[in-house]
Design an enzyme around this catalytic site. Sequence first.
Site, PDB file in Angstrom:
ATOM      1  N   ARG A  59       0.794  -1.253   0.000  1.00 32.73           N
ATOM      2  CA  ARG A  59       0.000   0.000   0.000  1.00 32.73           C
ATOM      3  C   ARG A  59       0.818   1.291   0.000  1.00 32.73           C
ATOM      4  NH1 ARG A  59      -4.059  -2.613  -2.022  1.00 32.73           N
ATOM      5  NH2 ARG A  59      -5.477  -3.640  -0.564  1.00 32.73           N
ATOM      6  N   ASN A  89      -0.029  -1.505  -7.655  1.00 33.86           N
ATOM      7  CA  ASN A  89      -1.196  -0.614  -7.589  1.00 33.86           C
ATOM      8  C   ASN A  89      -1.175   0.294  -6.363  1.00 33.86           C
ATOM      9  OD1 ASN A  89      -1.728  -2.747  -5.850  1.00 33.86           O
ATOM     10  ND2 ASN A  89      -3.907  -2.846  -6.330  1.00 33.86           N
ATOM     11  N   HIS A 227      -3.451 -15.641  -8.296  1.00 33.18           N
ATOM     12  CA  HIS A 227      -4.662 -16.066  -7.557  1.00 33.18           C
ATOM     13  C   HIS A 227      -5.657 -16.900  -8.362  1.00 33.18           C
ATOM     14  CE1 HIS A 227      -5.924 -12.323  -9.368  1.00 33.18           C
ATOM     15  NE2 HIS A 227      -5.451 -11.552  -8.411  1.00 33.18           N
ATOM     16  N   ASP A 300      -1.782 -12.789  -1.676  1.00 29.37           N
ATOM     17  CA  ASP A 300      -2.611 -11.652  -2.086  1.00 29.37           C
ATOM     18  C   ASP A 300      -3.000 -10.827  -0.844  1.00 29.37           C
ATOM     19  OD1 ASP A 300      -3.991  -9.811  -3.570  1.00 29.37           O
ATOM     20  OD2 ASP A 300      -5.600 -11.173  -4.198  1.00 29.37           O
TER      21      ASP A 300
HETATM   22 ZN    ZN Z   1      -5.320  -9.596  -8.682  1.00 31.37          ZN
END
Ligand code: ZN
Length: 425
Positions: A59, A89, A227, A300
Site C-alpha cells: 500500500r 497498484n 490467484h 494476495d
Molecule cells: Zn489480482
Amino acid sequence: MTLTGARVVDPATGRDGVVNVTVADGVVTAVGDQVEGRRVDLDGLVLAPGLVDLHVHLREPGREDAETVATGTAAAAAGGFTAVCPMANTEPVCDHAGVVEQVLRLARDAGHCDVFPTGAITRGLRGDELAEMGAMAALGVRCFSDDGMPVRSAQVMRRALEYARTWDAIVCNHAEESTLTDGAQMNEGELSTLLGLAGWPAEAEEVMVARDLVLAHGRGARLHVPHVSTAGTVELIRTAKARGTRVTAEAAPHHFTLVDEAVRSYDPVYKVNPPLRGKADVEAVREGLADGTLDAIATDHAPHPPEQKEQEWVHAPPGMLGLETALALTLTELVDGDVLTVGQAVAALSTKPARARDIDGHGGPIAPGAPANLVAFDPAQRWTVDAQVLHSRSRNTPYAGTTLRGRVVHTLLRGRFTYRDGALA
Ligand SMILES: [Zn+2]
C-alpha cells in the site's frame, strides 16, 4: 551460531531430517553434526528456507492508512517470510523507476524482509501505454503486473509479453475479463441469485487466462497467473504446461480454505477478487497444488482500514490479509488434509515461488555458502488467530478466532533474527 536439533526441510536439496545448521556472516557455513559458536536449540521445530510471497499489497506509497512497507514487511517476518513481492497498484502507481527505488529504500530502512517490487505493465494501470518497463528492469524488477486491473487489450498484452522477453522477465495479468464482471459482487451461482448479488462467473477468469496462455505461448514469453480460483483455470494451466508454455501460477490460501457459502453472512471480510468459489473449485485448486500445476502459494495480502472494509457488502473493497496466517493455513488445511507433504508445502511457500521469480538467495538451498534466509516453525503448536495482535496495520482477516496448527518461532534474514521467539526482533 549453530541451530541445533531441528528437522531441516529443504526442497532445493531434497533434505528432510534432523541436522545442525551453522550460520556465520549471514551465510550458512556448515550442515551436519557440528556445533560451532553460540548454540540455538531448535528441538521439535522445523527449519526451512524463509518463505517467499509473490503477491502482496504493501500500500505504500499512497495508502499508508492501510499498510506501510514497514508494517507489511513486519507482518511478513512474523509470518516466516524473508522475501515478498509487492504489487504495483500504489498511489502513485509503481510504473516507473522512482517508485521502485522508493519501495526498495523503505524496505531496506525497515530491515524486516527483502522486497522485490513488481512493476506495472501499463502507465497508471490504464491498460494502454506500456509502463517504463526497461527502466524498472534495470533496477532488478523481474515481473510486471497491473494486478487489480486486467490488461483488457490483447494487443497491449502481446506487446508487454514480447517486451518483457527482452530480459526474460515475467508478465502477470490480473485474470478478469471485465465485460463479464460488471458490478460483480461474489461467485456466480445459485447462491448469488439467492442473495441478490451480481455474479462473478468462473468464465471471466478462464477466458482471460486462456487468452494469455495463447499469447505467451506464441511469443515464447513467461507468464505468471495470479490467484487461480477456478477448476477451469487449473485445467487450462495443466494443459499449457504439458504443451510447453512458459507459465507459472499461484493460489491464495483463501481459495483453498474458504467457499462462497461464507458470503451468506454478508460480512465484507469475505469479499475478495477473484471471489471465494464453490467446493469443486476449492478441490481443484488443492489438486493443482498437489500435482504441481500450481507452483506457489501466494497470499494476495490486501490490507484495508476498518472504515473502508467494514461497510455494507456492495461498498466494501475486495481483499483480505494473508501474511501472518499463510503457513498455518497450509499446514492445517493441506498437510493435515493429506493434500501436500511438509516438503511440498515448504516448496510451494518458498522454493518454487523463489524460482518462479528468479529470486536468488531465497527458497534454499540450506547449504554452505548460501544466504541464511530461514524460518523455524513449531509444527505442533496450535494457536487461535487474534486480529488485534497482528503486525499488519489493518485487521481484515477472515480467520480471526480460528484455531490453526503450526506457528512461526524464528525468522532469519541473512543470519539476523527478524522474528525471534514469537516476537518481532
Ligand atoms: Zn489480482
